[in-house]
Design an enzyme around this catalytic site. Structure first.
Site, PDB file in Angstrom:
ATOM      1  N   LEU A 311       1.213 -12.731 101.778  1.00 22.29           N
ATOM      2  CA  LEU A 311       2.013 -13.399 102.811  1.00 22.29           C
ATOM      3  C   LEU A 311       3.207 -14.149 102.236  1.00 22.29           C
ATOM      4  O   LEU A 311       4.146 -14.473 102.957  1.00 22.29           O
ATOM      5  CB  LEU A 311       1.137 -14.375 103.601  1.00 22.29           C
ATOM      6  CG  LEU A 311       0.347 -13.788 104.766  1.00 22.29           C
ATOM      7  CD1 LEU A 311      -0.660 -14.798 105.284  1.00 22.29           C
ATOM      8  CD2 LEU A 311       1.282 -13.342 105.883  1.00 22.29           C
ATOM      9  N   ARG A 315       6.662 -14.960 104.290  1.00 23.79           N
ATOM     10  CA  ARG A 315       6.958 -16.371 104.552  1.00 23.79           C
ATOM     11  C   ARG A 315       8.069 -16.898 103.654  1.00 23.79           C
ATOM     12  O   ARG A 315       8.838 -17.763 104.065  1.00 23.79           O
ATOM     13  CB  ARG A 315       5.692 -17.194 104.344  1.00 23.79           C
ATOM     14  CG  ARG A 315       4.626 -16.963 105.398  1.00 23.79           C
ATOM     15  CD  ARG A 315       3.342 -17.680 105.036  1.00 23.79           C
ATOM     16  NE  ARG A 315       2.344 -17.548 106.095  1.00 23.79           N
ATOM     17  CZ  ARG A 315       1.065 -17.801 105.930  1.00 23.79           C
ATOM     18  NH1 ARG A 315       0.619 -18.189 104.744  1.00 23.79           N
ATOM     19  NH2 ARG A 315       0.212 -17.673 106.930  1.00 23.79           N
ATOM     20  N   VAL A 437       5.616 -15.561 114.242  1.00 25.09           N
ATOM     21  CA  VAL A 437       5.005 -14.558 113.364  1.00 25.09           C
ATOM     22  C   VAL A 437       4.724 -15.108 111.972  1.00 25.09           C
ATOM     23  O   VAL A 437       5.240 -16.158 111.581  1.00 25.09           O
ATOM     24  CB  VAL A 437       5.894 -13.302 113.262  1.00 25.09           C
ATOM     25  CG1 VAL A 437       6.086 -12.674 114.628  1.00 25.09           C
ATOM     26  CG2 VAL A 437       7.251 -13.638 112.640  1.00 25.09           C
ATOM     27  N   GLU A 438       3.910 -14.366 111.221  1.00 21.48           N
ATOM     28  CA  GLU A 438       3.528 -14.718 109.834  1.00 21.48           C
ATOM     29  C   GLU A 438       2.906 -16.109 109.757  1.00 21.48           C
ATOM     30  O   GLU A 438       3.135 -16.853 108.808  1.00 21.48           O
ATOM     31  CB  GLU A 438       4.754 -14.631 108.901  1.00 21.48           C
ATOM     32  CG  GLU A 438       5.456 -13.294 108.892  1.00 21.48           C
ATOM     33  CD  GLU A 438       4.771 -12.270 108.003  1.00 21.48           C
ATOM     34  OE1 GLU A 438       3.608 -12.507 107.631  1.00 21.48           O
ATOM     35  OE2 GLU A 438       5.380 -11.250 107.699  1.00 21.48           O
ATOM     36  N   GLY A 439       2.144 -16.489 110.760  1.00 20.10           N
ATOM     37  CA  GLY A 439       1.542 -17.819 110.818  1.00 20.10           C
ATOM     38  C   GLY A 439       2.384 -18.728 111.682  1.00 20.10           C
ATOM     39  O   GLY A 439       3.465 -19.152 111.287  1.00 20.10           O
TER      40      GLY A 439
END
Length: 753
Positions: A311, A315, A437-439
């Site tokens: 990730l 991120r 997105v992505e957390g």
């Protein structure tokens, strides 16, 4: 003496701590061990060594990477029509898909040995940033295969056989990847996903082999509708012990070709009217061989660790690059628009109400770009920056949200009305995508940045926690005794630093050699670093394991870490650029804004601290209300002028927005800005003479060439200020169900009758 301390003092503390500190879950343990710490550890130390920061090599493009940006990347920008993609076609044109494959845009992070481009994190970031300025669907299409996806996971964890087969096919686009993580029932809580894989034997290419029977239901999966290979996260179960003794190995990542029986793809989501390929995927009784686990059977159950490591690319690179593009475009366009748009015979850039958001826009663009440079530098050193990447994701996309809102306020009706020339509306619609997105930012801020960062980046805390979890009591006590007393010494030093630096208002503190005019900013950073480190220490001491449930407090502590990281990056970037004098106003603005925010956040932390005696002590030692003011009006006006007047700062910030291949609206705005600036002196003469251009020409005050120059400028400005409208046929082409004008007219007549 050591034995006495360990048995008489440390042992009771050890026993108390074991009871007070809840054990780490497997998910938390893997998250803590994924990635590494870097500059955030210096900030958590309370005494950052700025020489380490300035010694980091500034990211640079190789000749090959620069040629790619000047060649294929620019060519791609020139053939993209964002309006047609989003409003007419609903997809990238076939020619664009073919171009992406031919030029290996999908293989930027894949090594040359496996047929990819082998680009650095910085080059990857630059490509995404430039594409995002022209078309978000194109940028996202390129972004995803190069961040969280099978390519990144194979690069980090794949077996040699998996790499040799899959990576060349991903690099040249023969295979198009997607990664299935988010489930219908589980979003941020991956541990609660219901997607299952059961180890069993089944048929594969005509033979009975050991494999996995999969059932899943995923959504929000970018590229899923067109993907040929799916990276899938699921919970692996081994009830018959075919892999080992553990009946539930846990989250696992595997490669699943999408043409297998039982897989459904093709249906699409429409993410905020931004027409990149995104949709659900389901699988029913899909069988794959055990060798399809990424990394092989040894990585069964290690999926969460793999995901946390991978990730970092999404991120730390992709989303901050998109945010950098948005903040840069917002600053560049708003500065130009405020210069060419006049009210009451003045450019609106001269109004103080406009200068406030202009200064924020300039500062956000500079700050996000500086942080992007620093983060890419760390990633290109080979570091897996789990905490900083999470921090960058939420900080950069929050700055994007603020900047787009400010830019929309300045442009007003100009960017409310959509059309092919509207360069802000696509970014405005896409803001929730970056935030989510992505957390999701809420989760990243309140649970991850401080929750993981405080443990990972603290010089002693993780060692103490691991000692508490050691099953060997004697070894655990010995390790705990060592780390605990080192922690005590660290805390005492941090207390002294925080007290002295707070009492002196940050006038005493470390700064790097030859800091010059930036010296006071370095000292203020050191002051707040000590206050932050001390507060984190006392929070863990007084709250213990309950801290992870205090999400509002953790969120504020995450905000403080962000406001420490951003000025660090800005100082580093300013130094790397050669300390240009004209940029220092932005450095000052960003630092003053960050320090004021730190004081506010720390004050709120202490106001809500559960232990009131601890809060009182921390107020005495950190003095959160003894903080400088927000940037002055004079500094705000100077920063606003940096993007609304021609000059080196505007040129550097918007360099990529003046090159060929830009959004047509930006190209028209650039032309109007240049012509407005070029006719400044001429228009000033007319204002002083109180004459129109026509009267001045007739009186011989200006020449015909000068009159033509003024007319050309006026036409360029009119083109920029104008908003688009559409015929009934054009509306019907976009919305086939829309009523015709004739039907409306009939209804009106009928109502009148």
């Amino acid at each position: 003496m050591t034995t006495f301390r360990r048995t008489r003092i440390s042992k009771p503390i050890f026993r108390w701590a074991r009871k007070a500190m809840p054990g780490l879950s497997d998910t938390e343990r893997e998250a803590l061990h994924a990635g590494e710490v870097w500059w955030e550890a210096e900030l958590f130390s309370g005494n950052p060594d700025f020489r380490k920061l300035l010694a980091v090599r500034a990211p640079e493009l190789t000749d090959e990477e620069q040629a790619f940006l000047d060649g294929p990347c620019r060519e791609l920008c020139e053939i993209l029509d964002d309006w047609a993609i989003n409003q007419k076609d609903g997809d990238l044109p076939r020619a664009v898909w073919d171009f992406l494959r031919e030029k290996r845009f999908f293989g930027m992070i894949i090594s040359k040995a496996h047929g990819g481009l082998g680009f650095s994190a910085f080059a990857h970031s630059e490509v995404v940033r430039r594409l995002s300025m022209v078309s978000l669907p194109a940028a996202v299409t390129v972004m995803v295969p190069n961040s969280l996806g099978p390519g990144e996971l194979l690069h980090l964890f794949g077996t040699d056989a998996q790499k040799d087969y899959w990576l060349p096919r991903l690099a040249d686009g023969r295979e198009l990847p997607a990664f299935g993580l988010s489930s219908h029932e589980a979003g941020s809580d991956a541990a609660s996903m219901v997607d299952r894989g059961v180890v069993c034997k089944g048929q594969w290419q005509g033979e009975e082999v050991l494999g996995i029977r999969l059932n899943w239901s995923k959504r929000y999966i970018t590229l899923a509708p067109v993907a040929t290979i799916l990276g899938l996260a699921f919970k692996l179960e081994d009830p018959d012990g075919l892999l080992g003794d553990d009946p539930e190995p846990g989250i696992t990542c595997a490669l699943v070709p999408t043409d297998l029986p039982g897989i459904e793809t093709g249906r699409r989501h429409i993410p905020a009217d931004t027409m990149f390929q995104n949709g659900p995927t389901t699988g029913t009784d899909v069988f794959i061989p055990i060798e399809n686990i990424i990394g092989g059977r040894e990585y069964a159950g290690r999926g969460w660790m793999m995901l946390m490591s991978a990730l970092a690319a999404g991120r730390g690179v992709s989303l901050p690059s998109l945010a950098c593009a948005a903040t840069t475009l917002a600053a560049h366009s708003s500065g130009a628009y405020a210069r060419v748009r006049e009210q009451f015979n003045l450019p609106i850039a001269k109004f103080e109400g406009i200068q406030e958001p202009l200064a924020r826009l300039a500062a956000n663009a500079y700050a996000v770009d500086a942080a992007r440079h620093l983060t890419c530098a760390g990633l290109d050193e080979g570091r897996a920056l789990a905490v900083i990447s999470a921090l960058m994701k939420y900080t950069a996309t929050d700055a994007m949200r603020a900047s787009i809102t400010d830019a929309m306020d300045i442009h007003a009706g100009k960017t409310v009305i959509d059309g092919p020339m509207n360069y802000l509306s696509p970014l405005y619609r896409a803001v929730p995508i970056g935030i989510t997105v992505e957390g999701a930012n809420i989760v990243t801020r309140s649970l991850m940045v401080f929750g993981q960062g405080a443990i990972r980046a603290h010089p002693h805390l993780l060692d103490e926690i691991l000692a508490l979890e050691d099953a060997d009591d004697d070894a655990a006590l010995t390790a705990f005794d060592t780390h605990f007393w080192r922690h005590v010494g660290h805390s005492l030093r941090t207390t002294g630093r925080s007290l002295v630096r707070s009492l002196t208002g940050g006038r005493i503190g470390p700064e790097p050699p030859r800091a010059g005019q930036a010296g006071p900013i370095y000292r203020q950073l050191a002051r707040w670093s000590a206050a932050y480190a001390l507060t984190a220490d006392i929070a863990f001491l007084s709250i213990g394991g309950g801290l992870k449930r205090m999400e509002m407090l953790s969120g504020r502590m995450a905000d403080i870490l962000s406001e420490l990281y951003i000025p660090s990056a800005v100082l580093k970037h300013w130094q790397d650029q050669g300390k240009p004098k004209e940029e220092f106003a932005l450095v000052e603005y960003i630092a003053q804004r960050s320090f004021a925010r730190i004081g506010q956040h720390l004050d709120a932390v202490l106001a809500n601290f559960p232990s009131r005696p601890a809060a009182f002590l921390l107020r005495m030692l950190t003095a959160p209300r003894r903080v400088g003011r927000e940037p002055s009006d004079a500094l705000t006006a100077r920063c606003a002028a940096l993007i609304s007047e021609p000059g080196p700062v505007r040129d550097r910030l918007g360099a990529d927005l003046t090159a060929p291949g830009q959004h047509p609206g930006i190209a028209a705005l650039n032309a109007a800005f240049d012509k407005t600036v070029a006719t400044d002196a001429l228009r000033r003469r007319l204002r002083e003479a109180k004459m129109t251009a026509e009267a001045a020409l007739e009186a011989g005050t200006i020449t015909e060439d000068e009159k033509a120059q003024l007319d050309d400028m006026a036409a360029a400005v009119h083109k920029v200020i104008a908003v688009e409208d559409f015929s009934t046929d054009e509306i019907k082409a976009m919305f086939p169900g829309a009523p015709s004008a004739k039907r409306k007219e009939v209804k009106k007549k009928g109502k009148a009758a």
